[in-house]
Scaffold this motif. Structure first.
Motif, PDB file in Angstrom:
ATOM      1  N   PHE A 269       0.856  -1.179   0.000  1.00 25.05           N
ATOM      2  CA  PHE A 269       0.000   0.000   0.000  1.00 25.05           C
ATOM      3  C   PHE A 269       0.899   1.240   0.000  1.00 25.05           C
ATOM      4  O   PHE A 269       1.221   1.816   1.039  1.00 25.05           O
ATOM      5  N   PHE A 271       0.550   4.266  -0.977  1.00 29.73           N
ATOM      6  CA  PHE A 271       0.027   5.600  -0.653  1.00 29.73           C
ATOM      7  C   PHE A 271       0.422   6.041   0.762  1.00 29.73           C
ATOM      8  O   PHE A 271       0.979   7.110   0.973  1.00 29.73           O
ATOM      9  N   ALA A 274       4.204   6.609   1.135  1.00 29.59           N
ATOM     10  CA  ALA A 274       4.684   7.905   0.629  1.00 29.59           C
ATOM     11  C   ALA A 274       4.376   9.025   1.616  1.00 29.59           C
ATOM     12  O   ALA A 274       5.236   9.870   1.902  1.00 29.59           O
ATOM     13  N   HIS A 275       3.166   9.015   2.152  1.00 26.89           N
ATOM     14  CA  HIS A 275       2.790  10.111   3.058  1.00 26.89           C
ATOM     15  C   HIS A 275       3.486  10.003   4.407  1.00 26.89           C
ATOM     16  O   HIS A 275       3.915  11.008   4.975  1.00 26.89           O
ATOM     17  N   LEU A 331      -3.977  10.015   7.982  1.00 26.33           N
ATOM     18  CA  LEU A 331      -3.369   8.765   7.500  1.00 26.33           C
ATOM     19  C   LEU A 331      -3.876   7.561   8.291  1.00 26.33           C
ATOM     20  O   LEU A 331      -4.109   6.490   7.740  1.00 26.33           O
TER      21      LEU A 331
END
Ligand code: SF4
Lengths: 507, 189
Positions: A269, A271, A274-275, A331
């Motif tokens: 995952f 996403f 990255a955050h 998040l």
């Protein structure tokens, strides 16, 4: 509890060693050490660390009320094994044998651990240090535990891994997809830190302590500094205590974010990865701006801290907290609402509560499985006694629980930072440490769990002997248990959720 | 999740401009670059990281290169899982006796032409650990090193500048006189 079941009672029956602070150290003769082994079989005393000097072996123990170091002189080079009763001590006894040549009688495992047969000497820290004879041992010479059964196959992995991670060897036995046994082999990054520390001034040795495990550089520096301060009967000034905590909480947040991202990455995952990594970078940049080093290496030193925090720096950190909180919470929401992700983490890699207690495993590994120890609370150290924070505890013990412990801790660390920055004491940030003989023990809470450091100083304040025990010692063995019955493909996820330190363990 | 995506789209990316290729690194590389490497690497690099004894601090900063601020892959640089796919070995740590053979083997498994970067003070010189019963010392004592990136650990920008210098060198943008100067010593048998 009966009197006999109390550590304090046992300690009172032994000869006290003067000059050990802040907890007692006592000397146990052979009969007493044997009695200790029997008691360990009957009680829930926690075995926190086991280490040695050339003619003495030490063990740090704790029950609900007492913490103590028990030492057993072994001029003959032998001592009755505690590892046969407390499996958490098995690898420690193997390491003590490799480094000091001291033999644990009745030991559960007689294979070498840190010594891979490659050093030019044997027992490098021991009385019997000697040049190694014969050719270096072949890597294949290590006797991995045999596994028998139909349809089992073996998967050796490492020491050089596919990712950007530290070296270690994992030997899997799998039945189809399912792991029947994992055996770890560590020691590849043994740098001889304990030996390098000997004879150095406290300040010089502090730089080595800062490099026991780079990701926990603040925690290890803090444990070392506090141990030295205890040994020399001094303390850091209040402002230094506060700044140490600021750095320690920044380190905790940065690492938890990194782990969170990496765990999600191992579940494919990207996403969140990255955050989370972007948030981690913001923390490191703030640390760099405020303390002059992104990882805050060499900033916590014996006597205090090496640099002050400017008003501008404090403002930078306050802005960081304000920006971090909403972005991090968003998040967490993404994580918690992704069934495909939770499918990978929930019920995966379960550690059992009784094992976590048995091994005294700290940090998120322990707290995700019902062991709520946090060195900031127990035994506690300044400035945490004046701060308001919760220690999260869950009981599921799976990857998901270890992720959630990290979430909660990030939130609590942000809260701690806000409190610290609102009430920073003024004044000096470092005191000189008097050069006197003494012994000190310190336990501090790193992001991974409790770091325990023991130090003995000679009359000039030089290190006679130091043992920094990374929390990984107590967690690595549990990874072997957690992966059982899981599929091989889930190992990276489990491993990441533990994120044990290789360097911190190998020393 | 979409809220975060929308915010990212509106605010623009975190990614910063890449640093210039490090001048000192260019100078070091200029002396070593080979025509064969140039032809092979083009403008991309595949890197295999080898921790040969690090405290893991260097690894943290290598990891950071992948975050959206530095976004390593936009430069054509990527980390690969096997030395057999690598152009470059990025070595960290004072090489321990227990890792020396693994490092040598990884080097041997990397196809020619190959480059070795010593990353961090430990790999460059042995750092605080130096040589002892446990450590062999600098990466150079085990494998030939083409480029040194010092620091403890070097921050991501400095690592990136070093890697970009390697690409430039390989791309032939270094003055040919410098570029054809010295060829690398062959590895020990
Ligand atoms: S150079 Fe510094 S950060 Fe890198 S491995 Fe060595 S001690 Fe750790």
């Amino acid at each position: 509890m009966t009197d006999e079941g109390r550590l304090e009672t046992f300690v009172r029956g032994c000869e006290a060693v003067p000059g050990h602070r802040p907890w007692p150290r006592v000397r146990a003769g052979r009969a007493q050490w044997r009695a200790l082994a029997d008691l360990l079989a009957k009680t829930e005393w926690e075995l926190l660390a086991l280490w040695a000097e050339p003619a003495e072996v030490h063990v740090a123990l704790r029950d609900e009320t007492t913490l103590a170091v028990v030492s057993h002189p072994c001029p003959e080079g032998r001592f009755p094994s505690l590892g046969r009763i407390r499996p958490g001590a098995i690898r420690m006894e193997r390491a003590v044998h490799d480094l000091f040549g001291l033999l644990a009688e009745g030991r559960a495992d007689d294979r070498p651990w840190l010594d891979h047969g490659r050093w030019p000497v044997t027992a490098p820290l021991g009385k019997e240090r000697a040049p190694r004879l014969g050719p270096p041992r072949e890597a294949a010479d290590y006797g991995f535990l045999p596994v028998e059964g139909e349809g089992l196959h073996e998967i050796p992995v490492g020491p050089v891994h596919a990712g950007i991670i530290e070296p270690g060897h994992f030997r899997f036995h799998a039945n189809g997809e399912t792991v029947a046994r994992l055996e770890e082999r560590l020691g590849y990054v043994h740098k001889g830190i304990e030996s390098l520390m000997q004879g150095r001034t406290a300040d010089e040795a502090a730089r080595l302590a800062a490099r026991v495990s780079g990701d926990s550089t603040v925690a290890h520096s803090l444990a070392f500094a506090r141990a030295v301060e205890a040994a020399a009967e001094t303390t850091a000034p209040p402002r230094a205590d506060a700044l140490r905590a600021v750095m320690a909480e920044l380190e905790r947040i940065a690492n938890h974010l990194g782990d969170f991202g990496a765990i999600c990455n191992d579940a494919s995952f990207g996403f969140i990865h990255a955050h989370a990594m972007a948030l981690r970078e913001l923390v490191l940049r703030a640390a760099g701006a405020c303390f002059g080093h992104r990882l805050m290496m060499d900033r916590v030193v014996p006597g205090g801290v090496a640099c002050d925090l400017s008003a501008k720096g404090a403002a930078t950190l306050k802005r960081l907290i304000a920006e971090m909180r909403p972005r991090f919470e968003a998040l967490v929401e993404v994580y918690d609402n992704k069934p495909s992700l939770l499918d990978r983490t929930v019920t995966t890699g379960v550690t059992l509560t009784h094992l976590v207690h048995r091994f005294a495993a700290g940090g998120y590994v322990g707290r995700a499985a019902g062991r709520g120890m946090d060195a900031r609370k127990v035994p506690g150290y300044p400035p945490y006694e004046r701060l308001d924070f919760e220690v999260p505890v869950l009981i599921e013990g799976d990857v998901n629980a270890r992720v959630w412990i990290r979430f909660t801790e990030i939130g609590e660390s942000l809260r701690l930072l806000a409190q610290l920055l609102d009430h920073l004491p003024s004044g000096e940030v470092r005191r000189s440490v008097p050069g006197r003989a003494g012994e000190g023990l310190a336990i501090v809470e790193g992001f991974r769990g409790d770091v325990l450091t023991w130090v003995a100083l000679d009359g000039e304040g030089r290190v006679r002997r130091c043992h920094p025990r990374d929390p990984s010692w107590l967690q690595w063995p549990l990874l072997e248990a957690a992966i059982l019955g899981n599929i091989v493909a889930d190992f990276p996820l489990c491993n990441k959720s533990f994120n044990c330190s290789y360097s911190g363990h190998d020393l | 999740m979409w809220k975060i995506v929308a915010a990212t789209v509106l605010k623009g990316p975190h990614t910063m401009h890449g640093p210039k290729a490090a001048a000192d690194a260019l100078a070091e590389l200029g002396r070593r670059v080979e025509a064969a490497a140039r032809a092979r690497l083009g403008r991309s690099l595949s890197i295999r990281e080898v921790d040969a004894g690090s405290c893991n601090g260097c690894e943290l900063e290598v990891h950071a290169l992948g975050n959206v601020f530095y976004d390593l892959e936009r430069f054509g640089i990527r980390f690969v899982a096997s030395p057999r796919h690598a152009d470059v070995l990025l070595v960290t740590g004072p090489v321990t006796h227990n890792m020396a053979e693994a490092l040598k083997r990884t080097y041997d498994a990397t196809p020619d032409p190959k480059w070795v970067i010593a990353l961090g003070d430990c790999a460059c010189t042995g750092g605080l650990f130096g040589e002892s019963y446990a450590c062999v010392g600098a990466a150079e004592t085990v494998v030939p090193v083409d480029l040194h990136i010092p620091g403890c650990p070097p921050p991501p920008e400095r690592i990136l500048a070093g890697l970009l210098a390697l690409i430039e060198a390989a791309d032939g943008r270094i003055a040919p006189a410098a570029a054809t100067g010295v060829s690398r010593s062959p590895p020990d048998p």
